[in-house]
Design a protein around this motif. Structure first.
Motif, PDB file in Angstrom:
ATOM      1  N   VAL A  50      35.871  73.598  21.514  1.00 38.18           N
ATOM      2  CA  VAL A  50      36.551  72.720  20.552  1.00 38.18           C
ATOM      3  C   VAL A  50      37.631  71.904  21.244  1.00 38.18           C
ATOM      4  O   VAL A  50      37.769  70.686  21.016  1.00 38.18           O
ATOM      5  CB  VAL A  50      37.122  73.557  19.397  1.00 38.18           C
ATOM      6  N   CYS A  51      38.420  72.550  22.098  1.00 38.04           N
ATOM      7  CA  CYS A  51      39.488  71.833  22.801  1.00 38.04           C
ATOM      8  C   CYS A  51      38.916  70.770  23.748  1.00 38.04           C
ATOM      9  O   CYS A  51      39.439  69.645  23.826  1.00 38.04           O
ATOM     10  CB  CYS A  51      40.363  72.812  23.566  1.00 38.04           C
ATOM     11  N   MET A  52      37.848  71.109  24.459  1.00 36.68           N
ATOM     12  CA  MET A  52      37.271  70.143  25.385  1.00 36.68           C
ATOM     13  C   MET A  52      36.600  68.996  24.634  1.00 36.68           C
ATOM     14  O   MET A  52      36.648  67.840  25.091  1.00 36.68           O
ATOM     15  CB  MET A  52      36.274  70.839  26.309  1.00 36.68           C
ATOM     16  N   LEU A  53      35.993  69.281  23.497  1.00 33.35           N
ATOM     17  CA  LEU A  53      35.428  68.191  22.693  1.00 33.35           C
ATOM     18  C   LEU A  53      36.520  67.280  22.172  1.00 33.35           C
ATOM     19  O   LEU A  53      36.318  66.060  22.061  1.00 33.35           O
ATOM     20  CB  LEU A  53      34.617  68.774  21.541  1.00 33.35           C
ATOM     21  N   ALA A  54      37.688  67.847  21.843  1.00 33.21           N
ATOM     22  CA  ALA A  54      38.817  67.006  21.413  1.00 33.21           C
ATOM     23  C   ALA A  54      39.261  66.095  22.552  1.00 33.21           C
ATOM     24  O   ALA A  54      39.534  64.900  22.338  1.00 33.21           O
ATOM     25  CB  ALA A  54      39.963  67.893  20.942  1.00 33.21           C
ATOM     26  N   GLY A  55      39.362  66.634  23.774  1.00 29.87           N
ATOM     27  CA  GLY A  55      39.731  65.793  24.911  1.00 29.87           C
ATOM     28  C   GLY A  55      38.688  64.738  25.206  1.00 29.87           C
ATOM     29  O   GLY A  55      39.017  63.589  25.523  1.00 29.87           O
ATOM     30  N   LEU A  56      37.405  65.102  25.087  1.00 28.81           N
ATOM     31  CA  LEU A  56      36.336  64.127  25.296  1.00 28.81           C
ATOM     32  C   LEU A  56      36.376  63.030  24.241  1.00 28.81           C
ATOM     33  O   LEU A  56      36.222  61.841  24.556  1.00 28.81           O
ATOM     34  CB  LEU A  56      34.991  64.844  25.274  1.00 28.81           C
ATOM     35  N   GLY A  57      36.598  63.415  22.993  1.00 34.84           N
ATOM     36  CA  GLY A  57      36.680  62.414  21.927  1.00 34.84           C
ATOM     37  C   GLY A  57      37.855  61.476  22.096  1.00 34.84           C
ATOM     38  O   GLY A  57      37.750  60.269  21.822  1.00 34.84           O
ATOM     39  N   LEU A  58      38.990  62.015  22.562  1.00 37.71           N
ATOM     40  CA  LEU A  58      40.149  61.150  22.817  1.00 37.71           C
ATOM     41  C   LEU A  58      39.828  60.110  23.874  1.00 37.71           C
ATOM     42  O   LEU A  58      40.177  58.923  23.719  1.00 37.71           O
ATOM     43  CB  LEU A  58      41.342  62.009  23.251  1.00 37.71           C
ATOM     44  N   ALA A  59      39.151  60.515  24.948  1.00 36.89           N
ATOM     45  CA  ALA A  59      38.810  59.561  26.010  1.00 36.89           C
ATOM     46  C   ALA A  59      37.813  58.521  25.518  1.00 36.89           C
ATOM     47  O   ALA A  59      37.951  57.325  25.828  1.00 36.89           O
ATOM     48  CB  ALA A  59      38.242  60.315  27.212  1.00 36.89           C
ATOM     49  N   LEU A  60      36.820  58.952  24.763  1.00 36.02           N
ATOM     50  CA  LEU A  60      35.831  57.999  24.275  1.00 36.02           C
ATOM     51  C   LEU A  60      36.467  56.946  23.384  1.00 36.02           C
ATOM     52  O   LEU A  60      36.106  55.758  23.438  1.00 36.02           O
ATOM     53  CB  LEU A  60      34.721  58.739  23.521  1.00 36.02           C
ATOM     54  N   HIS A  61      37.427  57.354  22.551  1.00 34.05           N
ATOM     55  CA  HIS A  61      38.089  56.382  21.678  1.00 34.05           C
ATOM     56  C   HIS A  61      39.095  55.540  22.449  1.00 34.05           C
ATOM     57  O   HIS A  61      39.164  54.309  22.284  1.00 34.05           O
ATOM     58  CB  HIS A  61      38.783  57.108  20.525  1.00 34.05           C
ATOM     59  N   GLN A  62      39.885  56.186  23.301  1.00 33.75           N
ATOM     60  CA  GLN A  62      40.947  55.468  24.009  1.00 33.75           C
ATOM     61  C   GLN A  62      40.379  54.464  25.000  1.00 33.75           C
ATOM     62  O   GLN A  62      40.766  53.280  24.994  1.00 33.75           O
ATOM     63  CB  GLN A  62      41.845  56.472  24.722  1.00 33.75           C
TER      64      GLN A  62
END
Length: 608
Positions: A50-62
């Motif tokens: 869950v934490c790594m998916l949150a970091g991945l999602g932040l990068a994809l959006h940012q």
């Protein structure tokens, strides 16, 4: 850079605060279900995902929000170097990750340590920066994927999987996150240029993109080919592990057979004069089986709870046991109040002697080279058996007939149960060296007889990894403990030779590179007591021929593609010779074929 950093922090501040609040609420909810630090490793894996998916999602959006041409030019046409711009974005993301993930977890660890009697170890404190670093690594993966123009950039996610997904101490894994993050940062920086072409940064950019890509291609080709092979054989009804009747004498047949049938198959070719009598007696005898179910012990301060002792209960005292990696003893808490009331050491409740290693609770307590039995009456730990120095038990003790058998990584040991007096250890009856290494040991079957014990030791567990020479050895142990060979039969391979060695002949260098992290970690794996390196290192001539042919075809393919693509360095020829087909595929991706110039119309040529 400062303004860019502050702007990115303000941009995602509200979402970060919401995520942190939800994070705290989820921790409170999990605390109601039990100790959050004693959750099983599947739950820990879910939290990490869950934490790594949150970091991945932040990068994809940012990073994805800047991929529009106008915003991309606005971002890079600043009085800053591209590396400084990327550093500002990454520093802002690291701050947001620390606020949303690191801070709530740190508060939980501190609160549990200082405001409650719960057990907190050094590994729980190190889990805070580790989880934050893993989330940042996921952000770097997402950033590199968004910045790359390569469709196979998703293979970058295999890099943290290969380097960091291991059962090891918290300090080792935390240190390993640094080179992993550095490699991903190098890859992202190579693509962070005004030009959106794949190799806009020159040789350094080529190397930064090629290193993780060639490793990913090796895994993709290997796993994809093996998956297709398995699916095809299952579809054709020829897969040994799914057939109703697997091939006789193969590994699948040995794995499915019960101990009695396996012994009868071993006695079929025996020349011993007692074999016919044993064949008639076996259907009437009690046959027991031992298998190596404990091939890895948890290490001290291990980050995950995999193979670690779970919480146990003393139901008569209404107390709960939690292992403390700092003191190497069990903390005893009252189940009603949660208060720390006692400790359980090597000799039982109230003893302060530390365990020599992290124990395994498997009916008995297995630690070091000792097998301890728990006596409920006095809440004491009795030394039931002591294994040879340096050996470890790989299965819980099992009583077969009148004796108790213990399987270690070097011997099969038989004990006569101790008398009724308290604290007495079991008496060793015989000690049988294992003829096969633990890594290739499939099972041990025993049949007690009136004048001894019939033992079947079967190998083959590592056959699918290409280990040759697996056998079933049948021995008779007489009343004095002397072993007499009865029969030996070979176990047939269920799969083709090249299939079993596919991970090696595809690329011997990449095979060693991918397995390097596993060998560098002290992961508590029980070693082979028998030195069988020669057997594992030996490769059949057909496998060597396949490896050489794959390397030769890769060089020929690279030479041909070098003529087609143009501007390809000669170093690619050497790289393809060393790394094989995965390197050739990487070359085809990084250096696409040059477009063929179109012929100009005759009228246009005459005008000019």
């Amino acid at each position: 850079m400062r303004d860019l950093y502050l702007n990115e922090c303000r941009r995602y501040l509200r979402a970060t605060l919401i995520f942190a609040a939800v994070h705290v609420l989820l921790q409170l909810f999990l605390a109601r279900l039990g100790s959050i630090f004693q959750q099983g490793w599947p739950m820990q894996l879910v939290i990490l995902a869950v934490c790594m998916l949150a970091g991945l999602g932040l990068a994809l959006h940012q990073i994805g929000s800047y991929r529009q041409p106008s915003r991309w030019l606005w971002l890079l046409h600043r009085p800053l170097a591209p590396g400084a711009i990327l550093g500002g974005l990454m520093l802002a993301s690291a701050t947001l990750i620390a606020l949303a993930i690191g801070l709530p977890l740190l508060l939980t660890v501190l609160g549990t340590d200082f405001l409650s009697p719960g057990t907190v170890d050094l590994r729980h404190y190190l889990a805070v920066p580790y989880l934050a670093m893993m989330t940042l690594i996921a952000w770097l993966c997402g950033a590199a994927i968004m910045l790359s123009r390569l469709r196979c950039a998703f293979l970058l996610v295999l890099l943290p999987y290969l380097m960091l997904m291991h059962a090891a101490s918290a300090i080792s894994l935390l240190l390993a996150t640094l080179p992993c993050a550095a490699l991903l940062m190098w890859n992202a920086h190579a693509s962070f240029t005004p030009s959106r072409m794949p190799l806009a940064g020159g040789r350094a950019a080529t190397l930064a993109q090629a290193v993780p890509l060639v490793v990913g291609m090796y895994c993709l080709v290997l796993w994809g080919t093996l998956a297709v092979f398995h699916i095809a054989r299952i579809g054709l009804g020829q897969h040994p592990q799914t057939m109703a009747m697997p091939p006789a004498g193969g590994y699948a047949d040995v794995n499915r057979a019960d101990g009695r049938r396996l012994m009868l198959a071993g006695l079929a070719g025996a020349q011993d004069e007692r074999a016919p009598l044993w064949r008639r007696q076996l259907p009437l005898l009690e046959v027991g089986t031992l298998q190596a179910t404990i091939t890895r012990y948890a290490v001290r301060q291990q980050l995950s709870n995999q193979n670690a002792p779970p919480q146990a209960e003393l139901t008569d005292l209404q107390q709960r046991l939690t292992f403390n990696h700092g003191s190497m003893r069990f903390d005893v808490h009252d189940m009603r109040t949660g208060a720390l009331v006692n400790q359980l050491g090597l000799h039982g409740l109230g003893d302060l002697q530390a365990f020599p290693g992290v124990p395994v609770l498997a009916g008995n307590v297995l630690t070091g080279n000792m097998v301890l039995a728990f006596e409920p009456a006095g809440h004491a730990l009795r030394l039931q058996a002591r294994l040879p120095a340096g050996e470890q038990a790989v299965a819980a003790p099992k009583k077969i007939g009148e004796r108790v058998y213990v399987l270690s990584n070097g011997h099969l040991l038989a004990y006569a149960p101790a008398a009724a007096q308290r604290g007495a250890a079991d008496t060793e009856v015989f000690r049988l060296p294992l003829p096969v290494p633990l890594s290739n040991l499939e099972r041990v079957d025993l049949a007690p007889l009136l004048d001894g014990t019939l033992v079947s030791i079967t190998g083959g567990r590592a056959m699918q990894s290409g280990v040759p020479g697996s056998t079933q050895a049948l021995l008779f142990i007489d009343a004095s403990g002397r072993a007499q060979p009865v029969a030996t039969r070979a176990i047939d391979h269920d799969f083709p030779l090249l299939f079993e060695h596919a991970d090696w002949w595809l690329s011997p260098v990449l095979h060693a590179l991918v397995n390097l992290p596993q060998r560098m970690y002290a992961d508590g794996a029980v070693p082979d007591w028998i030195d069988d390196n020669a057997r594992h290192a030996s490769r059949p001539a057909a496998v060597w021929s396949a490896a050489l042919l794959a390397a030769l075809l890769s060089v020929v393919g690279a030479w041909y593609w070098r003529r087609q693509a143009g501007d390809v360095q000669r170093a690619w020829l050497l790289a393809c010779a060393l790394l094989g087909p995965p390197c050739l595929l990487t070359l085809l991706i990084l250096h696409p074929r040059s477009p063929v110039p179109q012929a100009r119309p005759l009228a246009a040529a005459l005008v000019t």
